[in-house]
Design a protein around this motif. Structure first.
Motif, PDB file in Angstrom:
ATOM      1  N   PRO A 290     -34.929 115.521  46.702  1.00 44.46           N
ATOM      2  CA  PRO A 290     -34.959 114.127  46.232  1.00 44.46           C
ATOM      3  C   PRO A 290     -33.587 113.453  46.286  1.00 44.46           C
ATOM      4  CG  PRO A 290     -36.284 115.504  44.798  1.00 44.46           C
ATOM      5  CD  PRO A 290     -35.569 116.437  45.733  1.00 44.46           C
ATOM      6  N   LEU A 291     -32.533 114.190  45.951  1.00 45.26           N
ATOM      7  CA  LEU A 291     -31.197 113.608  45.982  1.00 45.26           C
ATOM      8  C   LEU A 291     -30.673 113.446  47.408  1.00 45.26           C
ATOM      9  CD1 LEU A 291     -29.517 115.482  42.967  1.00 45.26           C
ATOM     10  CD2 LEU A 291     -30.361 113.122  43.047  1.00 45.26           C
ATOM     11  N   ALA A 292     -31.239 114.213  48.335  1.00 44.84           N
ATOM     12  CA  ALA A 292     -30.807 114.145  49.734  1.00 44.84           C
ATOM     13  C   ALA A 292     -31.588 113.108  50.534  1.00 44.84           C
ATOM     14  CB  ALA A 292     -30.940 115.514  50.389  1.00 44.84           C
ATOM     15  N   ILE A 293     -32.581 112.474  49.912  1.00 46.32           N
ATOM     16  CA  ILE A 293     -33.455 111.543  50.638  1.00 46.32           C
ATOM     17  C   ILE A 293     -32.693 110.415  51.351  1.00 46.32           C
ATOM     18  CG2 ILE A 293     -35.156 109.697  50.282  1.00 46.32           C
ATOM     19  CD1 ILE A 293     -36.694 111.586  48.477  1.00 46.32           C
ATOM     20  N   PRO A 294     -31.698 109.773  50.735  1.00 47.70           N
ATOM     21  CA  PRO A 294     -31.000 108.696  51.453  1.00 47.70           C
ATOM     22  C   PRO A 294     -30.402 109.145  52.777  1.00 47.70           C
ATOM     23  CG  PRO A 294     -30.510 108.574  49.115  1.00 47.70           C
ATOM     24  CD  PRO A 294     -31.263 109.858  49.315  1.00 47.70           C
ATOM     25  N   ALA A 295     -29.721 110.284  52.794  1.00 45.14           N
ATOM     26  CA  ALA A 295     -29.131 110.783  54.045  1.00 45.14           C
ATOM     27  C   ALA A 295     -30.212 111.238  55.013  1.00 45.14           C
ATOM     28  CB  ALA A 295     -28.172 111.940  53.759  1.00 45.14           C
ATOM     29  N   LEU A 296     -31.245 111.878  54.485  1.00 41.27           N
ATOM     30  CA  LEU A 296     -32.342 112.349  55.334  1.00 41.27           C
ATOM     31  C   LEU A 296     -33.049 111.170  56.001  1.00 41.27           C
ATOM     32  CD1 LEU A 296     -34.888 115.117  54.361  1.00 41.27           C
ATOM     33  CD2 LEU A 296     -35.632 113.056  55.533  1.00 41.27           C
ATOM     34  N   MET A 297     -33.357 110.145  55.218  1.00 43.33           N
ATOM     35  CA  MET A 297     -34.061 108.994  55.764  1.00 43.33           C
ATOM     36  C   MET A 297     -33.182 108.208  56.729  1.00 43.33           C
ATOM     37  SD  MET A 297     -37.158 108.996  54.880  1.00 43.33           S
ATOM     38  CE  MET A 297     -37.549 107.364  55.489  1.00 43.33           C
ATOM     39  N   ALA A 298     -31.868 108.213  56.494  1.00 44.87           N
ATOM     40  CA  ALA A 298     -30.968 107.562  57.449  1.00 44.87           C
ATOM     41  C   ALA A 298     -31.075 108.253  58.805  1.00 44.87           C
ATOM     42  CB  ALA A 298     -29.529 107.617  56.937  1.00 44.87           C
ATOM     43  N   GLY A 299     -31.162 109.587  58.778  1.00 50.68           N
ATOM     44  CA  GLY A 299     -31.339 110.330  60.021  1.00 50.68           C
ATOM     45  C   GLY A 299     -32.670 110.031  60.685  1.00 50.68           C
ATOM     46  N   VAL A 300     -33.718 109.941  59.883  1.00 46.15           N
ATOM     47  CA  VAL A 300     -35.048 109.650  60.431  1.00 46.15           C
ATOM     48  C   VAL A 300     -35.065 108.263  61.063  1.00 46.15           C
ATOM     49  CG1 VAL A 300     -37.474 109.256  59.837  1.00 46.15           C
ATOM     50  CG2 VAL A 300     -36.256 111.188  58.837  1.00 46.15           C
ATOM     51  N   ARG A 301     -34.418 107.299  60.428  1.00 41.31           N
ATOM     52  CA  ARG A 301     -34.390 105.938  60.976  1.00 41.31           C
ATOM     53  C   ARG A 301     -33.643 105.898  62.307  1.00 41.31           C
ATOM     54  NH1 ARG A 301     -31.876 102.490  56.318  1.00 41.31           N
ATOM     55  NH2 ARG A 301     -32.046 100.834  57.886  1.00 41.31           N
ATOM     56  N   ILE A 302     -32.499 106.570  62.355  1.00 40.67           N
ATOM     57  CA  ILE A 302     -31.730 106.589  63.609  1.00 40.67           C
ATOM     58  C   ILE A 302     -32.514 107.312  64.691  1.00 40.67           C
ATOM     59  CG2 ILE A 302     -29.635 107.432  64.725  1.00 40.67           C
ATOM     60  CD1 ILE A 302     -28.248 107.159  61.989  1.00 40.67           C
ATOM     61  N   ALA A 303     -33.115 108.455  64.334  1.00 38.29           N
ATOM     62  CA  ALA A 303     -33.880 109.231  65.315  1.00 38.29           C
ATOM     63  C   ALA A 303     -35.083 108.446  65.827  1.00 38.29           C
ATOM     64  CB  ALA A 303     -34.336 110.555  64.695  1.00 38.29           C
ATOM     65  N   THR A 304     -35.731 107.687  64.935  1.00 29.96           N
ATOM     66  CA  THR A 304     -36.902 106.910  65.333  1.00 29.96           C
ATOM     67  C   THR A 304     -36.528 105.805  66.313  1.00 29.96           C
ATOM     68  OG1 THR A 304     -37.995 107.347  63.209  1.00 29.96           O
ATOM     69  CG2 THR A 304     -38.800 105.480  64.494  1.00 29.96           C
ATOM     70  N   VAL A 305     -35.485 105.057  65.980  1.00 30.58           N
ATOM     71  CA  VAL A 305     -35.046 103.976  66.875  1.00 30.58           C
ATOM     72  C   VAL A 305     -34.599 104.544  68.216  1.00 30.58           C
ATOM     73  CG1 VAL A 305     -33.295 102.185  67.214  1.00 30.58           C
ATOM     74  CG2 VAL A 305     -34.411 102.424  64.990  1.00 30.58           C
ATOM     75  N   SER A 306     -33.875 105.666  68.172  1.00 29.15           N
ATOM     76  CA  SER A 306     -33.426 106.306  69.412  1.00 29.15           C
ATOM     77  C   SER A 306     -34.609 106.790  70.240  1.00 29.15           C
ATOM     78  CB  SER A 306     -32.496 107.480  69.076  1.00 29.15           C
ATOM     79  OG  SER A 306     -32.128 108.190  70.235  1.00 29.15           O
TER      80      SER A 306
END
Length: 244
Positions: free
Chosen positions: A143-159
């Motif tokens: 739960p505390l890692a969600i911001p960094a994890l979701m940032a990665g998911v967003r970048i990976a999705t756009v890429s």
């Protein structure tokens, strides 16, 4: 009507007749693009998560894991598809596998960074309450890692949305198929429409993932609420919020 139809004859960039007559083709290509992107990112997450846990658990393995995912990202797409071709043939699985491999360098690093950024005090407090390693991971660290994890998911999705177009070389590129088909004759309306749709997909996907992140982290909204309320209350409260 004749003037509208002429835009295809004169090869205009913006052509309403193209949108009307090729609407089904555009819809099918967009659906394929979304499907390939979603499956690739989901599988990428399922693969990246255990790799990130492995890298965090053993410092000796962290270097090879991060190094391998970085090397995979540097392989040109045409070479990647050629290497995977004997395994998957000319299928959607070929494109998905290549996109999964490309997503790993982003996802593994962000998941690892998020887990390592969890405050040590939070982990020690959880251990003091009797949390075991698995419960600690799922109920505290993730739960505390969600911001960094979701940032990665967003970048990976756009890429991935951008890279999916490369699949057009085997006819599995979604909107990339339309761009590839239009280039030999330089069909302007088709190139522009498919390109704009790719950009819109990336923007919409990023906004949806951002909204999902906010749903997963309600404490972040609660923490920022007093600052917003103070700013609206008056100049003094606004200055306090800014200083905070």
């Amino acid at each position: 009507m004749a003037a509208a139809q002429n835009c295809m004859v004169t090869n205009d960039w913006i052509c309403g007749e193209y949108l009307r007559s090729r609407s089904q083709e555009l819809t099918d290509a967009t659906v394929q693009h979304i499907w390939i992107t979603a499956v690739s990112v989901l599988i990428g997450l399922l693969v990246a998560f255990p790799l990130a846990l492995l890298a965090r658990r053993s410092r000796r393995l962290a270097g090879p894991v991060l190094g391998l995912t970085t090397v995979l990202y540097t392989v040109p797409s045409l070479a990647m598809f050629s290497l995977l071709l004997p395994l998957f043939g000319l299928s959607a699985a070929l494109v998905v596998t290549g996109l999964v491999l490309y997503s790993l360098t982003i996802l593994v690093r962000n998941i690892l960074a998020g887990l390592e950024a969890v405050p040590q005090e939070a982990k020690e407090a959880a251990k003091g309450m009797g949390y075991g390693p698995v419960r600690l991971l799922w109920e505290v660290e993730l739960p505390l890692a969600i911001p960094a994890l979701m940032a990665g998911v967003r970048i990976a999705t756009v890429s991935t949305i951008a890279l999916t177009t490369v699949g057009s070389i085997i006819g599995r590129g979604g909107l990339g198929n339309l761009i590839g088909d239009a280039l030999p004759s330089f069909f302007k309306a088709q190139v522009l429409t498919a390109s704009v749709l790719c950009v819109l997909l990336a923007v919409v996907a990023d906004l949806l993932l951002l909204g999902f992140q906010r749903l997963l982290t309600p404490w972040a909204r609660i923490r920022t609420a007093p600052a917003g309320a103070g700013a609206g209350a008056g100049a003094g409260a606004g200055a306090t919020a800014k200083a905070a």
